[in-house]
Motif scaffolding. Structure first.
Motif, mmCIF file in Angstrom:
data_model
loop_
_atom_site.group_PDB
_atom_site.id
_atom_site.type_symbol
_atom_site.label_atom_id
_atom_site.label_comp_id
_atom_site.label_asym_id
_atom_site.label_seq_id
_atom_site.Cartn_x
_atom_site.Cartn_y
_atom_site.Cartn_z
ATOM 1 N N ALA A 77 0.830 -1.209 0.000
ATOM 2 C CA ALA A 77 0.000 0.000 0.000
ATOM 3 C C ALA A 77 0.867 1.262 0.000
ATOM 4 O O ALA A 77 0.554 2.238 -0.691
ATOM 5 C CB ALA A 77 -0.928 -0.008 1.209
ATOM 6 N N GLU A 78 1.965 1.251 0.764
ATOM 7 C CA GLU A 78 2.863 2.406 0.795
ATOM 8 C C GLU A 78 3.524 2.631 -0.559
ATOM 9 O O GLU A 78 3.657 3.753 -1.030
ATOM 10 C CB GLU A 78 3.948 2.219 1.862
ATOM 11 C CG GLU A 78 3.496 2.575 3.246
ATOM 12 C CD GLU A 78 3.115 4.039 3.367
ATOM 13 O OE1 GLU A 78 3.977 4.913 3.133
ATOM 14 O OE2 GLU A 78 1.950 4.320 3.673
ATOM 15 N N ARG A 79 3.960 1.530 -1.191
ATOM 16 C CA ARG A 79 4.567 1.649 -2.516
ATOM 17 C C ARG A 79 3.577 2.245 -3.513
ATOM 18 O O ARG A 79 3.920 3.124 -4.301
ATOM 19 C CB ARG A 79 5.053 0.285 -3.016
ATOM 20 C CG ARG A 79 6.529 0.060 -2.726
ATOM 21 C CD ARG A 79 7.065 -1.186 -3.392
ATOM 22 N NE ARG A 79 6.962 -2.281 -2.422
ATOM 23 C CZ ARG A 79 6.341 -3.419 -2.641
ATOM 24 N NH1 ARG A 79 5.762 -3.673 -3.779
ATOM 25 N NH2 ARG A 79 6.285 -4.334 -1.707
ATOM 26 N N GLN A 80 2.339 1.770 -3.462
ATOM 27 C CA GLN A 80 1.305 2.283 -4.365
ATOM 28 C C GLN A 80 1.002 3.750 -4.077
ATOM 29 O O GLN A 80 0.838 4.555 -4.989
ATOM 30 C CB GLN A 80 0.028 1.439 -4.237
ATOM 31 C CG GLN A 80 -1.025 1.771 -5.266
ATOM 32 C CD GLN A 80 -0.553 1.490 -6.688
ATOM 33 O OE1 GLN A 80 0.111 0.490 -6.954
ATOM 34 N NE2 GLN A 80 -0.868 2.387 -7.596
ATOM 35 N N ARG A 81 0.955 4.120 -2.800
ATOM 36 C CA ARG A 81 0.695 5.512 -2.419
ATOM 37 C C ARG A 81 1.804 6.426 -2.939
ATOM 38 O O ARG A 81 1.537 7.481 -3.518
ATOM 39 C CB ARG A 81 0.584 5.641 -0.899
ATOM 40 C CG ARG A 81 0.243 7.051 -0.420
ATOM 41 C CD ARG A 81 0.286 7.187 1.098
ATOM 42 N NE ARG A 81 1.602 6.939 1.664
ATOM 43 C CZ ARG A 81 2.604 7.848 1.666
ATOM 44 N NH1 ARG A 81 2.432 9.020 1.136
ATOM 45 N NH2 ARG A 81 3.768 7.543 2.211
ATOM 46 N N LYS A 82 3.059 6.004 -2.764
ATOM 47 C CA LYS A 82 4.188 6.808 -3.231
ATOM 48 C C LYS A 82 4.186 6.925 -4.755
ATOM 49 O O LYS A 82 4.489 7.979 -5.304
ATOM 50 C CB LYS A 82 5.506 6.211 -2.747
ATOM 51 C CG LYS A 82 5.746 6.426 -1.269
ATOM 52 C CD LYS A 82 7.042 5.809 -0.829
ATOM 53 C CE LYS A 82 7.249 5.973 0.662
ATOM 54 N NZ LYS A 82 8.460 5.322 1.135
#
Length: 132
Positions: free
Chosen positions: A35-40
Protein backbone atom coordinates in the motif's frame (compact mmCIF):
# COMPACT_ATOMS: atom_id res chain seq x y z
CA UNK A 1 8.69 -44.98 -1.07
CA UNK A 2 4.99 -45.77 -0.81
CA UNK A 3 4.24 -42.23 0.27
CA UNK A 4 5.55 -40.78 -3.00
CA UNK A 5 4.08 -43.51 -5.24
CA UNK A 6 0.50 -42.53 -4.69
CA UNK A 7 1.06 -38.96 -5.87
CA UNK A 8 0.42 -37.57 -2.40
CA UNK A 9 3.89 -36.01 -2.31
CA UNK A 10 3.02 -33.79 -5.26
CA UNK A 11 -0.30 -32.81 -3.69
CA UNK A 12 1.41 -32.02 -0.40
CA UNK A 13 3.91 -29.78 -2.21
CA UNK A 14 1.04 -28.04 -4.00
CA UNK A 15 -0.80 -27.51 -0.72
CA UNK A 16 2.36 -26.16 0.89
CA UNK A 17 2.85 -23.70 -1.95
CA UNK A 18 -0.79 -22.61 -1.73
CA UNK A 19 -0.50 -22.19 2.02
CA UNK A 20 2.61 -20.02 1.66
CA UNK A 21 0.91 -17.86 -0.98
CA UNK A 22 -2.16 -17.47 1.25
CA UNK A 23 -0.05 -16.49 4.25
CA UNK A 24 1.84 -13.97 2.14
CA UNK A 25 -1.42 -12.45 0.91
CA UNK A 26 -2.78 -11.91 4.42
CA UNK A 27 0.52 -10.79 5.96
CA UNK A 28 -0.18 -7.28 7.33
CA UNK A 29 3.43 -6.16 6.87
CA UNK A 30 3.41 -7.06 3.18
CA UNK A 31 0.02 -5.44 2.73
CA UNK A 32 1.28 -2.24 4.37
CA UNK A 33 4.44 -2.27 2.26
CA UNK A 34 2.43 -2.80 -0.93
CA UNK A 35 0.00 0.00 0.00
CA UNK A 36 2.86 2.41 0.80
CA UNK A 37 4.57 1.65 -2.52
CA UNK A 38 1.31 2.28 -4.37
CA UNK A 39 0.69 5.51 -2.42
CA UNK A 40 4.19 6.81 -3.23
CA UNK A 41 3.78 5.86 -6.89
CA UNK A 42 0.45 7.70 -7.07
CA UNK A 43 2.07 10.83 -5.59
CA UNK A 44 4.64 10.98 -8.39
CA UNK A 45 4.34 13.41 -11.26
CA UNK A 46 3.84 11.90 -14.74
CA UNK A 47 7.50 12.54 -15.61
CA UNK A 48 8.70 10.86 -12.39
CA UNK A 49 6.47 7.87 -13.17
CA UNK A 50 8.01 7.55 -16.63
CA UNK A 51 11.55 7.75 -15.24
CA UNK A 52 10.68 5.24 -12.50
CA UNK A 53 9.16 2.73 -14.94
CA UNK A 54 12.05 3.05 -17.42
CA UNK A 55 14.64 2.71 -14.64
CA UNK A 56 12.81 -0.29 -13.19
CA UNK A 57 12.70 -1.87 -16.64
CA UNK A 58 16.37 -1.30 -17.46
CA UNK A 59 17.78 -1.97 -14.01
CA UNK A 60 15.35 -4.72 -13.03
CA UNK A 61 17.32 -7.68 -14.39
CA UNK A 62 20.95 -8.60 -14.75
CA UNK A 63 20.59 -9.07 -18.51
CA UNK A 64 19.16 -5.57 -18.99
CA UNK A 65 21.88 -4.00 -16.83
CA UNK A 66 24.52 -5.83 -18.86
CA UNK A 67 22.93 -4.74 -22.15
CA UNK A 68 22.74 -1.13 -20.95
CA UNK A 69 26.40 -1.23 -19.87
CA UNK A 70 27.49 -2.62 -23.25
CA UNK A 71 25.41 0.02 -25.08
CA UNK A 72 26.85 2.91 -23.04
CA UNK A 73 30.38 1.54 -23.48
CA UNK A 74 29.85 1.20 -27.26
CA UNK A 75 28.54 4.78 -27.52
CA UNK A 76 31.53 6.13 -25.57
CA UNK A 77 33.95 4.18 -27.75
CA UNK A 78 32.22 5.53 -30.87
CA UNK A 79 32.62 9.11 -29.62
CA UNK A 80 36.27 8.55 -28.65
CA UNK A 81 37.17 6.88 -31.95
CA UNK A 82 35.35 9.56 -33.98
CA UNK A 83 37.01 12.36 -32.01
CA UNK A 84 40.44 10.74 -32.40
CA UNK A 85 39.89 10.18 -36.11
CA UNK A 86 38.80 13.76 -36.82
CA UNK A 87 41.52 15.29 -34.66
CA UNK A 88 44.23 13.36 -36.51
CA UNK A 89 42.87 13.28 -40.04
CA UNK A 90 44.44 15.16 -42.93
CA UNK A 91 41.29 17.22 -43.53
CA UNK A 92 42.09 19.24 -40.40
CA UNK A 93 45.23 20.55 -42.10
CA UNK A 94 43.07 22.83 -44.22
CA UNK A 95 42.09 24.68 -41.04
CA UNK A 96 45.74 25.42 -40.27
CA UNK A 97 46.44 26.67 -43.80
CA UNK A 98 43.53 29.13 -43.94
CA UNK A 99 44.24 32.11 -41.71
CA UNK A 100 40.56 32.97 -41.23
CA UNK A 101 39.73 29.44 -40.00
CA UNK A 102 42.85 28.73 -37.93
CA UNK A 103 41.22 29.88 -34.69
CA UNK A 104 38.65 27.05 -34.97
CA UNK A 105 41.33 24.40 -34.56
CA UNK A 106 43.52 25.39 -31.67
CA UNK A 107 44.86 28.61 -33.11
CA UNK A 108 45.02 31.93 -31.35
CA UNK A 109 41.59 33.59 -31.16
CA UNK A 110 41.24 36.46 -33.59
CA UNK A 111 41.07 39.94 -32.06
CA UNK A 112 37.87 41.92 -32.50
CA UNK A 113 37.50 45.45 -33.73
CA UNK A 114 36.05 48.09 -31.36
CA UNK A 115 32.56 47.69 -32.82
CA UNK A 116 32.59 43.90 -32.36
CA UNK A 117 33.17 42.68 -35.93
CA UNK A 118 35.94 40.11 -36.12
CA UNK A 119 39.07 40.78 -38.12
CA UNK A 120 38.32 37.52 -39.95
CA UNK A 121 35.70 39.39 -41.98
CA UNK A 122 38.40 41.71 -43.29
CA UNK A 123 40.67 38.78 -44.06
CA UNK A 124 37.91 37.12 -46.03
CA UNK A 125 37.29 40.26 -48.04
CA UNK A 126 33.93 41.24 -46.62
CA UNK A 127 33.17 44.84 -47.51
CA UNK A 128 31.77 45.85 -44.10
CA UNK A 129 34.59 44.27 -42.06
CA UNK A 130 35.32 47.23 -39.85
CA UNK A 131 32.21 49.26 -40.40
CA UNK A 132 29.35 49.23 -38.09
Amino acid sequence: SAYMRGGRGDRDLDLEALEQRYEASVDPFRQFSRAERQRKFNEMSPMEKIVFIVAKTFLGSKEMRTALFVYVLAMHLLVFVTTYHWSHSSTCDSFHNDEALAHFHGGVPLPETPNGVAVANAAMGTADAGLG
